[in-house]
Design an enzyme around this catalytic site. Structure first.
Site, PDB file in Angstrom:
ATOM      1  N   TYR A 126       6.053  11.622  15.297  1.00  0.00           N
ATOM      2  CA  TYR A 126       6.919  10.846  16.164  1.00  0.00           C
ATOM      3  C   TYR A 126       8.495  11.070  16.056  1.00  0.00           C
ATOM      4  O   TYR A 126       9.362  10.782  16.550  1.00  0.00           O
ATOM      5  CB  TYR A 126       6.942   9.180  15.724  1.00  0.00           C
ATOM      6  CG  TYR A 126       5.614   8.782  16.083  1.00  0.00           C
ATOM      7  CD1 TYR A 126       4.509   9.240  16.555  1.00  0.00           C
ATOM      8  CD2 TYR A 126       5.400   7.074  15.621  1.00  0.00           C
ATOM      9  CE1 TYR A 126       3.256   8.453  17.058  1.00  0.00           C
ATOM     10  CE2 TYR A 126       3.976   6.676  15.820  1.00  0.00           C
ATOM     11  CZ  TYR A 126       3.006   7.157  16.475  1.00  0.00           C
ATOM     12  OH  TYR A 126       1.775   6.729  16.623  1.00  0.00           O
TER      13      TYR A 126
ATOM     14  N   HIS B  91      -3.588  11.532  10.548  1.00  0.00           N
ATOM     15  CA  HIS B  91      -3.378  11.071  11.814  1.00  0.00           C
ATOM     16  C   HIS B  91      -4.471  11.464  12.982  1.00  0.00           C
ATOM     17  O   HIS B  91      -4.789  10.634  13.738  1.00  0.00           O
ATOM     18  CB  HIS B  91      -1.915  11.968  12.434  1.00  0.00           C
ATOM     19  CG  HIS B  91      -1.267  11.234  13.739  1.00  0.00           C
ATOM     20  ND1 HIS B  91       0.043  11.076  13.690  1.00  0.00           N
ATOM     21  CD2 HIS B  91      -1.862  10.792  14.723  1.00  0.00           C
ATOM     22  CE1 HIS B  91       0.389  10.362  15.063  1.00  0.00           C
ATOM     23  NE2 HIS B  91      -0.855  10.194  15.459  1.00  0.00           N
TER      24      HIS B  91
END
Length: 252
Positions: free
Chosen positions: A36, A94
């Site tokens: 992000y 992730h």
């Protein structure tokens, strides 16, 4: 992990003030990730909040280029440095790609946990066979998957129930697509609630499921929190269950 029903997803959030505002509104679960590119902003927002650090569940995710066994410790340290904390509560894989190898990556993450850099190891976007392998190496503390009225990851909730960990629903509003759905809007009218809160209430009505919606405005952040206090009837939940559409936004 004992997670709040509704947390704050920070993908696309680069303003520390948004994080500080979310905590002021009552959020106590912050979710970020290396990919992000906003861990520093999340850390600054957390530091500026009038909320004790120990009252907040802080989660981040290691990206695929930091999952080789020899890279896990340094990758984790990089996240902690950007967040300006000495530990996170949840540390996720992730996606099981790139340098990921269950027999190497997960023991390395267990060592990171033993060193006190995270309280728990979690996974995200795992398929059933990948989950089965993960259970051989770590106590999975949470599994984060796409979960909303238009898509439910097959088998993910069953595994969460079997092994006793929460399923963390990302994109719980399907990128805003459910907000105009006629069934969602009809149920929202019956509840005198917003379509967003109604859809989120449906997500968290599933045993063991929590949601981490993102919201760009203070008003939307507060609307989303309402979902934790909404109660759907069995008939209302059934109608949303039966929405005949499958839209996966983030396929592996």
């Amino acid at each position: 992990m004992d997670l709040p029903p509704v947390g704050f997803g920070t993908m696309g959030v680069d303003d520390p003030a948004a994080v500080t505002d979310a905590l002021a509104a009552g959020y106590r679960h912050l979710d970020t990730a290396q990919i992000y590119d906003n861990e520093a902003a999340v850390g600054k927002g957390l530091a500026a909040a009038a909320v004790p650090r120990e009252a907040v569940t802080l989660a981040t995710k290691l990206w695929v280029d930091g999952l080789a066994a020899d890279d896990v410790r340094a990758s984790t340290a990089g996240s902690l440095d950007r967040l300006d904390v000495d530990r996170v509560d949840l540390l996720y894989v992730h996606r099981p790609r790139g340098g990921y190898d269950s027999a190497e990556t997960l023991p390395a993450l267990a060592r990171v946990r033993e060193a006190g850099l995270t309280d728990a190891v979690a996974v995200s976007n795992f398929e059933p066979d990948q989950l089965a392998a993960a259970h051989d190496y770590v106590d999975v503390a949470a599994h984060q998957v796409e979960f909303h009225p238009y898509y439910r990851e097959p088998g993910a909730l069953a595994d969460a129930h079997e092994h006793g960990y929460p399923l963390v629903a990302y994109a719980p509003l399907a990128g805003g697509r459910v907000l105009d759905d006629p069934v969602i809007r009809e149920v929202a009218g019956e509840l005198d609630a917003s379509p967003a809160a109604t859809a989120l209430a449906w997500v968290v009505s599933h045993d063991g499921v929590v949601a981490i919606p993102k919201a760009s405005s203070p008003a939307h952040r507060r609307v989303n929190l309402v979902a934790a206090d909404l109660s759907l009837s069995a008939e209302q939940r059934r109608r949303i269950d039966e929405i005949d559409r499958e839209t996966e936004l983030f396929p592996e």
